[in-house]
Each structure stands twice: as C-alpha cells, then as structure tokens.
Design a protein around this motif. Structure first.
Motif, PDB file in Angstrom:
ATOM      1  N   ILE A  31       8.811  -6.173  -1.785  1.00  0.00           N
ATOM      2  CA  ILE A  31       8.572  -4.754  -1.534  1.00  0.00           C
ATOM      3  C   ILE A  31       8.779  -3.925  -2.799  1.00  0.00           C
ATOM      4  CG2 ILE A  31       9.354  -2.736  -0.226  1.00  0.00           C
ATOM      5  CD1 ILE A  31      10.064  -4.591   2.051  1.00  0.00           C
ATOM      6  N   GLN A  32       9.798  -4.313  -3.593  1.00  0.00           N
ATOM      7  CA  GLN A  32      10.105  -3.553  -4.805  1.00  0.00           C
ATOM      8  C   GLN A  32      10.115  -4.475  -6.023  1.00  0.00           C
ATOM      9  OE1 GLN A  32      13.581  -1.031  -4.600  1.00  0.00           O
ATOM     10  NE2 GLN A  32      13.345  -0.699  -2.400  1.00  0.00           N
ATOM     11  N   LEU A  33       9.403  -4.045  -7.088  1.00  0.00           N
ATOM     12  CA  LEU A  33       9.396  -4.769  -8.364  1.00  0.00           C
ATOM     13  C   LEU A  33       9.786  -3.795  -9.469  1.00  0.00           C
ATOM     14  CD1 LEU A  33       8.805  -7.224 -10.143  1.00  0.00           C
ATOM     15  CD2 LEU A  33       6.399  -6.526 -10.191  1.00  0.00           C
ATOM     16  N   PHE A  68       0.394 -17.044 -17.173  1.00  0.00           N
ATOM     17  CA  PHE A  68       0.629 -17.307 -15.757  1.00  0.00           C
ATOM     18  C   PHE A  68      -0.708 -17.364 -15.016  1.00  0.00           C
ATOM     19  CE2 PHE A  68       5.008 -15.069 -15.947  1.00  0.00           C
ATOM     20  CZ  PHE A  68       5.605 -16.247 -16.368  1.00  0.00           C
ATOM     21  N   ASN A  69      -0.790 -18.289 -14.120  1.00  0.00           N
ATOM     22  CA  ASN A  69      -1.955 -18.352 -13.253  1.00  0.00           C
ATOM     23  C   ASN A  69      -1.766 -17.358 -12.110  1.00  0.00           C
ATOM     24  OD1 ASN A  69      -3.914 -18.978 -11.348  1.00  0.00           O
ATOM     25  ND2 ASN A  69      -3.856 -21.165 -11.853  1.00  0.00           N
ATOM     26  N   ARG A  70      -2.741 -16.470 -11.938  1.00  0.00           N
ATOM     27  CA  ARG A  70      -2.622 -15.449 -10.901  1.00  0.00           C
ATOM     28  C   ARG A  70      -2.339 -16.069  -9.537  1.00  0.00           C
ATOM     29  NH1 ARG A  70      -7.207 -10.848  -9.846  1.00  0.00           N
ATOM     30  NH2 ARG A  70      -6.276 -10.014 -11.759  1.00  0.00           N
ATOM     31  N   ASN A  71      -2.905 -17.209  -9.254  1.00  0.00           N
ATOM     32  CA  ASN A  71      -2.714 -17.861  -7.953  1.00  0.00           C
ATOM     33  C   ASN A  71      -1.313 -18.424  -7.778  1.00  0.00           C
ATOM     34  OD1 ASN A  71      -5.397 -17.358  -7.229  1.00  0.00           O
ATOM     35  ND2 ASN A  71      -6.096 -19.239  -8.262  1.00  0.00           N
ATOM     36  N   ALA A  72      -0.561 -18.536  -8.899  1.00  0.00           N
ATOM     37  CA  ALA A  72       0.803 -19.063  -8.819  1.00  0.00           C
ATOM     38  C   ALA A  72       1.810 -17.995  -8.408  1.00  0.00           C
ATOM     39  CB  ALA A  72       1.211 -19.667 -10.159  1.00  0.00           C
ATOM     40  N   ILE A  73       1.409 -16.735  -8.415  1.00  0.00           N
ATOM     41  CA  ILE A  73       2.296 -15.649  -7.996  1.00  0.00           C
ATOM     42  C   ILE A  73       2.288 -15.585  -6.470  1.00  0.00           C
ATOM     43  CG2 ILE A  73       2.748 -13.179  -8.135  1.00  0.00           C
ATOM     44  CD1 ILE A  73       1.270 -13.155 -10.800  1.00  0.00           C
ATOM     45  N   LYS A  74       3.421 -15.909  -5.869  1.00  0.00           N
ATOM     46  CA  LYS A  74       3.506 -15.986  -4.409  1.00  0.00           C
ATOM     47  C   LYS A  74       4.658 -15.151  -3.865  1.00  0.00           C
ATOM     48  CE  LYS A  74       1.543 -20.643  -4.411  1.00  0.00           C
ATOM     49  NZ  LYS A  74       1.749 -22.070  -4.045  1.00  0.00           N
ATOM     50  N   LEU A  75       4.792 -13.950  -4.381  1.00  0.00           N
ATOM     51  CA  LEU A  75       5.850 -13.044  -3.907  1.00  0.00           C
ATOM     52  C   LEU A  75       5.339 -12.322  -2.657  1.00  0.00           C
ATOM     53  CD1 LEU A  75       6.893 -11.661  -7.406  1.00  0.00           C
ATOM     54  CD2 LEU A  75       8.142 -13.322  -6.028  1.00  0.00           C
ATOM     55  N   THR A  76       5.149 -13.064  -1.609  1.00  0.00           N
ATOM     56  CA  THR A  76       4.475 -12.556  -0.411  1.00  0.00           C
ATOM     57  C   THR A  76       5.304 -11.553   0.383  1.00  0.00           C
ATOM     58  OG1 THR A  76       5.276 -14.504   0.784  1.00  0.00           O
ATOM     59  CG2 THR A  76       3.055 -14.619  -0.169  1.00  0.00           C
ATOM     60  N   SER A 110      -1.781  -9.533  -6.900  1.00  0.00           N
ATOM     61  CA  SER A 110      -1.218 -10.641  -6.115  1.00  0.00           C
ATOM     62  C   SER A 110      -0.163 -10.206  -5.108  1.00  0.00           C
ATOM     63  CB  SER A 110      -0.609 -11.691  -7.059  1.00  0.00           C
ATOM     64  OG  SER A 110      -1.558 -12.152  -7.986  1.00  0.00           O
ATOM     65  N   ILE A 111       0.605  -9.161  -5.437  1.00  0.00           N
ATOM     66  CA  ILE A 111       1.712  -8.763  -4.552  1.00  0.00           C
ATOM     67  C   ILE A 111       1.220  -7.649  -3.635  1.00  0.00           C
ATOM     68  CG2 ILE A 111       4.146  -8.131  -4.469  1.00  0.00           C
ATOM     69  CD1 ILE A 111       4.367  -8.911  -7.413  1.00  0.00           C
ATOM     70  N   ARG A 112       0.591  -8.008  -2.563  1.00  0.00           N
ATOM     71  CA  ARG A 112      -0.037  -7.018  -1.675  1.00  0.00           C
ATOM     72  C   ARG A 112       0.968  -6.303  -0.782  1.00  0.00           C
ATOM     73  NH1 ARG A 112      -4.071  -5.938  -4.408  1.00  0.00           N
ATOM     74  NH2 ARG A 112      -4.806  -4.703  -2.631  1.00  0.00           N
ATOM     75  N   ASP A 167      -6.488  -0.117  -6.731  1.00  0.00           N
ATOM     76  CA  ASP A 167      -6.860  -1.223  -5.833  1.00  0.00           C
ATOM     77  C   ASP A 167      -5.647  -1.864  -5.168  1.00  0.00           C
ATOM     78  OD1 ASP A 167      -9.520  -0.836  -6.513  1.00  0.00           O
ATOM     79  OD2 ASP A 167      -9.400  -2.230  -8.203  1.00  0.00           O
ATOM     80  N   HIS A 168      -4.836  -1.033  -4.546  1.00  0.00           N
ATOM     81  CA  HIS A 168      -3.689  -1.546  -3.792  1.00  0.00           C
ATOM     82  C   HIS A 168      -3.512  -0.652  -2.572  1.00  0.00           C
ATOM     83  CE1 HIS A 168       0.286  -3.163  -2.881  1.00  0.00           C
ATOM     84  NE2 HIS A 168       0.102  -4.080  -3.819  1.00  0.00           N
ATOM     85  N   ASP A 169      -3.257  -1.272  -1.425  1.00  0.00           N
ATOM     86  CA  ASP A 169      -3.243  -0.485  -0.189  1.00  0.00           C
ATOM     87  C   ASP A 169      -1.847  -0.258   0.386  1.00  0.00           C
ATOM     88  OD1 ASP A 169      -2.744  -3.050   0.585  1.00  0.00           O
ATOM     89  OD2 ASP A 169      -4.519  -3.268   1.852  1.00  0.00           O
TER      90      ASP A 169
END
Length: 559
Positions: A187-189, A176-184, A207-209, A229-231
């Motif tokens: 909230i829950q995975l 998978f291309n990291r830039n293709a992940i668009k789960l903007t 990718s899922i900020r 590295d996630h806020d």
C-alpha cells in the motif's frame, strides 16, 4: 494474626497477542525492559512480532564510517568494533530464532552503517531470512559512504506479504525484470536517499497496482518524473535531491488526493510542475522551497474543485499575493521570500496560518464554526501598531483560537501600555491562545503580557514546551503571578492585572505534580523546578534520538 493479602498479576495472565499489542505502544527500549520483570514477560518480549534492529541501541558511535580518519584512539576503535559485533550477533539471533520456532514477524526495522563490503553480504543474508517470514512492514535504513548504495536484492521486491516498504540508502537497478516485482499487497512505498532511474520508477508504478502512497525523497538517478496510469494512487510525496536539477514533474492521476512537493534547492531554480486537470480528486496541495508565480497558483487552486488544504512554505513569491477560493478550508503560508502583502478571498477557511512581514488581509465572511489562526512574529516587531492590527485581524475574521509563534532576541519589546490610553479598543475574547517560543532572550516579560492582554482575553492560555522554551516560560509565568497589582487603571484604559481574577492550571504535563491548581507563589516554585528538570531530560532525549516531542502547560484565565 492479621489477614494475609495475596496480590495476583492478572496482566501477565493475558494472552500473548494482547501483551504484544501493549508492547507496541512502547519504545523499543521500554519494551525490552519488560523482559526483566519475569520469565513470562521475557518470553513475551522475545516473541514480540516487531523486530527493531537499530545499531544506535548498541552505541551512537556505530554510525561512524571510518573511526580511524576521525583520529579516535585504538582502544575507542576497538570498543566500537566490539559493539558492532554484538549488534550483528543480536540481529543474527533474532532472525534465526523466529523461523525456527515458527513465530510471525509483523514488522522488521534495520538501521545499520555499512562500514565494509562484508556487511553488505551480511544484510543480503538477513534479507533472505526476512523474505520467508511473511513480514507486513519492512524498514531498511542503511548508511553508506559517499556516492555508495546498497544493492537491494530482488527478493525484497517479491515479498507478497508486504504492505509498507521503507528503503533508505539502497540502489534499485533498471536491470530488474518488471515481472519479478510481486509486491501484490503493498500500500505504501517510501524511497529516501535511493539511487533509481526513470525506467525503474515506471516499473514500480506499473507493477504495484495496490499502491496508494508513493514517496520519493532525496533520490538520485533521473531528470524527469512522470506519474500516470495508476488507478489507486492517492498520495504522492516528492522532495528532489539538492544536487538534482529536475526539469519536469508531471502527474496525471484521477485518484490523486494529496500532493507534497518540497525542494531544498538553495538557488530556487524553477521546475516545471504539471498537475493534469484530470486530478479532480485533489484535496491537499503542499508546495515548499520553489519559485511560484501567483497567477499560476491561482490557476492551480481554481482547477481542482475539491482542494481544501493549501500549504506554501519557503516559496519565492511576488511582493503582493492575492488568492481566491470558495472551497479552501485550511491555508498555511509560511516564510515565503519577497512576499510583503497577502490578501485572501477564502470565505470558508477555518484554519489559517501565516508567517510574514505584515498582517494579511482576509475575507472570511461566512460562518464555518470555530476558526483557528496561526501567526508568527519577531519580538522586535511587537509594537503598539502590531497589537492593534492583531486585535482587528482576529475580530474581523471571527477567530476563536490563536497560536502565536515568537522568535528573536531583544531586551525590550517596543510595546507601551501608555500608548493604548485614549484608543477605543476592547480586548478580543478568545477560547484559547497558544504561545510557542523560539526566542533566545527577552528583557521585559511583563511587557509582553501587557501587549497580549491589551489585545486579547483568552479563556485558556497554553504554553508549548519545546527545546527552547523552559527559561522563557519560567520568566513569563513569574510575570503572570502578581498578588497585588501596583499599576493604575483609568476610564480610558483598564489594566489586565486588575481584570484577571484567577489563574488555574487545568492539565498537568507528565511528571508535574502540585497540591493546588491555583497559580500562586508555591505553584510557581514547583513549576520552575519542573521546567529545570524537563530541560535536562529534553537535552538527553535530543542527544539520544535527535527529536523531541513537545508538551503543553495550559491555564484557565478567569476574567
């Protein structure tokens, strides 16, 4: 002529979105039945924005991967095939109708067994349709063969509307291309039984900020897990695969509030768990099925100033454990191997649950309001000494509520009322005592009540209904109903049967009806019949759904 009455169905006149909200509180089967009421309700059901496509609704046998290998006759295999075709057509019809009629879908759940490669392409086509429906919650529960996975289409990871994503039985490839992940909006995975490598995990985290909850259960494909590295991440759940020996589990998240680490490794091999001191917002810590050094645990507890909830289950500890914290408010210690004695200097704990060989020693001197205790005991350990220790444990620590879980199978508990004569002890008053039984058999139910009520005097007695309890509760209630006690009291010992003035049922469980709340011979007969019927329905529920939501019978005891 008498007056003519006209009944008005005002519920059916409500707007669609309100009726859809009403259906959301029902199970899928119950909601589907409302479509039989009228054309109006049929339309409401057909436009219900929660699509639950579960193959079990068409037959539990649809989850058999290879019926021929099981030796099922040809006609049975044909029935399974026909039911599977009906299920596939059902999903096709549902997913095609919603975009055609411009209907919204809030939630889509798919549970299917991939018995052939053709079904994987069918699921691909469904995912193409779903990705255009602005779905907010997607739940894919895919059963596949051994060491096989469903390759998740990249389109799913580009659904910007998704807030909750549950995947089971899927393969998430590092291609998978990291830039293709668009789960903007996610909230829950939640990933379960998923094949995923370390690089893809890092891509998802990066990718899922917007993600606040990340769960990995029984997943394969990586040896180490580092989350940093996630806020926004607040909750991490990690349950390692039983065949995966993870070397290191590391977390460095200042926003982390809850960590749940549970292993099913039978060998209880050590995994290096590193929770960085930067996780200063950690409030809940749950550790299960792993070897734990008590010094390491004390260091962990002391490192986090906001840690209020601690759960240890099935862990391997030393024989003696000491734990100190002025912050902890809830402590659970259950089924920890090797542990013999436990001492807690936790003055602000108000909810304490312990399952061990001996009654723990506590230091709960401060006043924190109503305290709740949960203890577990085997029936063959409930002798006079145990009941005396129970009395002291509750009194010394000022507990108000008690949940007592009982296990085992004995003809007679070791308690003897005569052994209490001459002992200066007064029963401790409780607000509520809840009895939970996983016991198979017990000979003297009256003896159990003798031991309990010599130690405690609850104002409310609650009996949990679960799959194991109906027969146990019937006999226990029969022992509780005594019109004229034949035992005797002395100055040294007052029998509880003479002190108990009245027993009243204070909350009827669903389906039970009685003309009186007083527990007498008639009420007991009704309760016995109800428990027999409840057991039958419980058996059906477990067979159909695999789980059972318990209920509780509660009684007010007037002393």
């Amino acid at each position: 002529m008498g007056e003519r009455t006209c009944s008005v169905d005002r519920i059916s006149e409500l707007p669609d979105f309100i009726l859809h909200h009403v259906l959301s509180f029902l199970s899928t089967k119950e909601a589907a039945r409302t479509g039989l009421i009228s054309k109006r309700w049929q339309y409401v059901w057909e436009t219900f924005p929660i699509l639950d496509c579960n193959e079990w609704f068409f037959g539990r046998e649809l989850d058999i991967l290879n019926p021929k290998e099981l030796g099922l006759p040809k006609d049975e295999r044909r029935k399974i095939f026909d039911r599977r075709q009906k299920f596939l057509s059902y999903v096709d019809e549902k997913l095609q109708r919603f975009p055609e009629e411009n209907l919204c879908v809030n939630k889509f759940l798919l549970h299917i067994t991939l018995v052939s490669n053709n079904l994987a392409s069918r699921v691909d086509a469904w995912m193409d349709l779903v990705s255009d429906l602005s779905v907010r919650e997607l739940d894919l529960y895919l059963t596949v063969g051994k060491e096989r996975f469903y390759v998740l289409p990249l389109k799913v990871l580009a659904m910007e509307s998704l807030r909750i994503l549950n995947l089971r039985g899927c393969l998430l490839s590092s291609s998978f291309n990291r830039n293709a992940i668009k789960l903007t909006s996610l909230i829950q995975l939640h990933l379960r039984d998923v094949s995923i490598d370390e690089e893809t995990i890092q891509d998802l985290i990066f990718s899922i900020r917007s993600m606040e909850v990340f769960s990995l259960k029984n997943c394969l494909g990586f040896e180490n897990l580092e989350i940093c590295d996630h806020d926004k991440l607040k909750k991490i759940v990690y349950h390692p695969h039983k065949d995966l020996k993870v070397k290191k589990f590391s977390i460095n998240l200042p926003t982390l509030e809850e960590l749940d680490f549970c292993s099913v490794d039978k060998d209880k091999t050590a995994c290096e768990i590193v929770v960085n001191s930067a996780c200063q917002n950690l409030k809940r810590l749950s550790l299960c099925g792993i070897p734990i050094d008590t010094n390491w645990l004390q260091s962990m507890v002391s490192s986090f100033p906001l840690l209020e909830h601690l759960f240890l289950g099935g862990c391997v500890l030393q024989q003696v454990m000491k734990l100190s914290s002025s912050v902890l408010k809830e402590t659970y210690l259950c089924n920890c191997r090797k542990l013999v004695e436990a001492e807690f200097d936790t003055p602000n704990v108000h909810l304490f649950e312990y399952r061990g060989k001996k009654m723990p020693r506590l230091n709960l001197n401060s006043i924190t309001g109503d305290r709740v205790a949960g203890l577990s005991v085997r029936l063959n350990n409930m002798d006079n000494s145990w009941f005396l220790k129970l009395n002291s444990f509750l009194r010394d620590n000022k507990f108000h509520d008690l949940t007592l879980s009982m296990t085992g199978s004995v003809k007679k508990i070791p308690f003897s009322a005569k052994g209490f004569m001459g002992i200066q002890i007064s029963p401790f008053k409780l607000n509520n005592m809840t009895l939970v039984t996983h016991a198979l058999t017990l000979g003297n139910y009256a003896g159990l009540l003798d031991g309990l009520f010599c130690s405690v005097r609850p104002q409310i007695l609650s009996l949990e209904l679960n799959y194991y309890s109906p027969e146990f509760l019937k006999r226990l209630l029969k022992s509780l109903v005594v019109d004229k006690p034949k035992c005797c009291c002395s100055e040294e010992f007052q029998c509880w049967r003479h002190m108990l003035k009245d027993v009243k049922l204070i909350n009827n469980v669903k389906g039970f009806q009685s003309t009186t709340s007083v527990l007498n011979a008639m009420t007991l007969k009704n309760l016995t019949e109800f428990l027999d019927e409840w057991a039958i329905e419980a058996h059906k529920t477990v067979q159909s759904f695999g789980t059972l939501i318990g209920d509780t019978l509660s009684f007010h005891l007037c002393w």
